[in-house]
Design a protein around this motif. Structure first.
Motif, mmCIF file in Angstrom:
data_model
loop_
_atom_site.group_PDB
_atom_site.id
_atom_site.type_symbol
_atom_site.label_atom_id
_atom_site.label_comp_id
_atom_site.label_asym_id
_atom_site.label_seq_id
_atom_site.Cartn_x
_atom_site.Cartn_y
_atom_site.Cartn_z
ATOM 1 N N PHE A 205 -1.578 -3.872 -1.487
ATOM 2 C CA PHE A 205 -1.171 -4.731 -0.383
ATOM 3 C C PHE A 205 -1.885 -4.327 0.903
ATOM 4 C CE2 PHE A 205 2.220 -5.238 -3.416
ATOM 5 C CZ PHE A 205 2.590 -6.570 -3.279
ATOM 6 N N ILE A 206 -2.043 -5.292 1.781
ATOM 7 C CA ILE A 206 -2.498 -4.984 3.132
ATOM 8 C C ILE A 206 -1.342 -4.293 3.840
ATOM 9 C CG2 ILE A 206 -3.290 -5.942 5.327
ATOM 10 C CD1 ILE A 206 -4.401 -8.340 3.704
ATOM 11 N N GLU A 207 -1.573 -3.098 4.355
ATOM 12 C CA GLU A 207 -0.494 -2.335 4.982
ATOM 13 C C GLU A 207 0.182 -3.149 6.088
ATOM 14 O OE1 GLU A 207 -1.734 1.505 6.266
ATOM 15 O OE2 GLU A 207 -2.245 2.186 4.242
ATOM 16 N N GLY A 208 1.505 -3.079 6.114
ATOM 17 C CA GLY A 208 2.277 -3.800 7.116
ATOM 18 C C GLY A 208 2.606 -5.222 6.724
ATOM 19 N N THR A 209 2.200 -5.639 5.513
ATOM 20 C CA THR A 209 2.422 -7.015 5.078
ATOM 21 C C THR A 209 2.865 -7.042 3.617
ATOM 22 O OG1 THR A 209 0.251 -7.534 4.101
ATOM 23 C CG2 THR A 209 0.418 -7.609 6.504
ATOM 24 N N ASN A 210 3.168 -8.249 3.149
ATOM 25 C CA ASN A 210 3.405 -8.482 1.721
ATOM 26 C C ASN A 210 2.271 -9.298 1.108
ATOM 27 O OD1 ASN A 210 5.851 -7.078 1.373
ATOM 28 N ND2 ASN A 210 7.005 -8.771 2.273
ATOM 29 N N ASP B 98 -0.078 0.687 1.013
ATOM 30 C CA ASP B 98 -0.623 -0.396 0.186
ATOM 31 C C ASP B 98 0.052 -0.488 -1.179
ATOM 32 O OD1 ASP B 98 -1.713 1.936 -0.780
ATOM 33 O OD2 ASP B 98 -3.801 1.271 -0.723
ATOM 34 N N HIS B 99 1.081 0.355 -1.392
ATOM 35 C CA HIS B 99 1.905 0.296 -2.598
ATOM 36 C C HIS B 99 3.332 -0.094 -2.217
ATOM 37 C CE1 HIS B 99 -0.612 2.573 -5.640
ATOM 38 N NE2 HIS B 99 -1.263 2.841 -4.519
#
Length: 354
Positions: free
Chosen positions: A249-254, A299-300
């Protein structure tokens, strides 16, 4: 007909999360630890035992033998109000495992040991490998293994080698339980880093995941294929994930970062030797298996599972069962529980107020 009695009927909560070297500061773990009334334990009670495995924990902090990792302290600060106490922890560079228990179970925990195996750079570096906690739990041998295996789609061979190196090199002192799979209960979890086979694009995998076509994707899952062929993890079983791939994942997002194909890197497996003792039945019924999309730190996505850990015997106490299963075992880790109790009061409580 022999009448049996449950001498242990526990709800165990397991959690694995690759935290991407991030600090837990100012991060609420209430939902992650199911402290908000959604435990999946019978009667929606809080778990009897928590076992938490983390990967890519930051190693930048100055080493201090008198202080736990910030993640352990943060977990403790959330659990202490519910009267949990730390049993033990083990860290190998960025790989960390920690166990907490309700006070009433402490006297039923013996022969506590920790172990670590390095697999990075051919066993020279601890960025990959495994840490574990084993113990006599209500007379039975239980081991909890947290591992971080080789990364990237094309490193399947290295992941298989990592697994076998961990199995071969992990050794304990307890009589009858020298190795991981000698144990009556085995729980193995972590960022296992298994990807999808085939040549589907990242966009194709994301589309299938968004359509909840998990069965279709899991047919390409490397871990499932390995277990079927017997090349690795074949002694363990896993409930099929009914949640979207937990990486990347893009950090801070889903939102998936399509630089990598989405995959179920973060897994929880288990094994029970159910009927190996006369008049004793062991079981570990899985009650839940889920990811937590709320957490976007790395990112996990974190993955958790709950198990009903049950020991049924005919006219035996757990002390008698311990004598049968751990006969002659030394007790190298037994003092850890009482020592850790004092440690949490003195160290974890101030941290929770920062």
């Amino acid at each position: 007909m022999v009448t049996t009695t449950a001498i242990a009927d526990l709800c165990i909560f397991l959690l694995t999360w690759n935290v991407g070297t991030h600090s837990p500061r100012n991060l609420s773990l209430t939902s992650l630890l199911a402290l908000n009334g959604t435990t999946n334990c019978p009667g929606n009670q809080l778990p009897d035992i928590y076992v938490i495995g983390l990967q890519e924990v930051s190693t930048k902090q100055v080493l201090n033998i008198f202080k736990d990792d910030p993640w352990v302290l943060e977990i403790a600060s959330h659990l202490e109000d519910h009267e949990y106490f730390k049993v033990d922890s083990k860290q190998l560079q960025g790989i960390l495992i920690t166990m907490f228990t309700k006070h009433k179970h402490i006297t039923h925990m013996k022969n506590i040991e920790t172990e670590a195996t390095r697999t990075g750079l051919g066993g020279l570096w601890g960025n990959k490998g495994a840490v574990s906690i084993r113990l006599s739990l209500y007379g039975t041998g239980a081991v909890f293994v947290c591992s971080h295996l080789a990364a990237h789609d094309d490193k399947l061979k290295e992941r298989i080698e990592d697994y076998h190196q961990i199995v071969d090199n992990h050794k304990y002192q307890a009589s009858g339980y020298r190795r991981i799979f000698d144990h009556d209960f085995v729980f193995w979890f972590g960022d296992l880093n298994f990807r999808l086979s085939g040549d589907s694009s990242a966009w194709d995998v994301r589309t299938a995941a968004e359509g909840m076509r998990y069965d279709e994707l899991l047919k390409q899952d490397q871990l499932n294929l390995l277990r079927e062929t017997g090349n690795a993890f074949s002694l363990l079983e896993e409930q099929a994930p009914n949640f979207a791939p937990t990486f990347k994942f893009i950090e801070g997002t889903n939102d998936y970062d399509l630089k990598r194909r989405p995959a179920w890197c973060d897994r929880i497996l288990h094994r029970v030797q159910r009927n190996i003792y006369p008049a004793v039945t062991l079981s570990a019924t899985q009650l839940s298996y889920q990811s937590n999309m709320e957490y976007t730190l790395s990112d996990h996505k974190p993955v958790s599972a709950t198990f009903n850990y049950k020991v049924d015997t005919a006219n035996q106490t757990d002390e008698e069962l311990h004598e049968m299963t751990h006969a002659g075992a030394s007790t190298p880790g037994t003092p850890n529980v009482s020592l850790t109790f004092a440690f949490i009061v003195l160290v974890a409580l101030p941290y929770s107020q920062l």
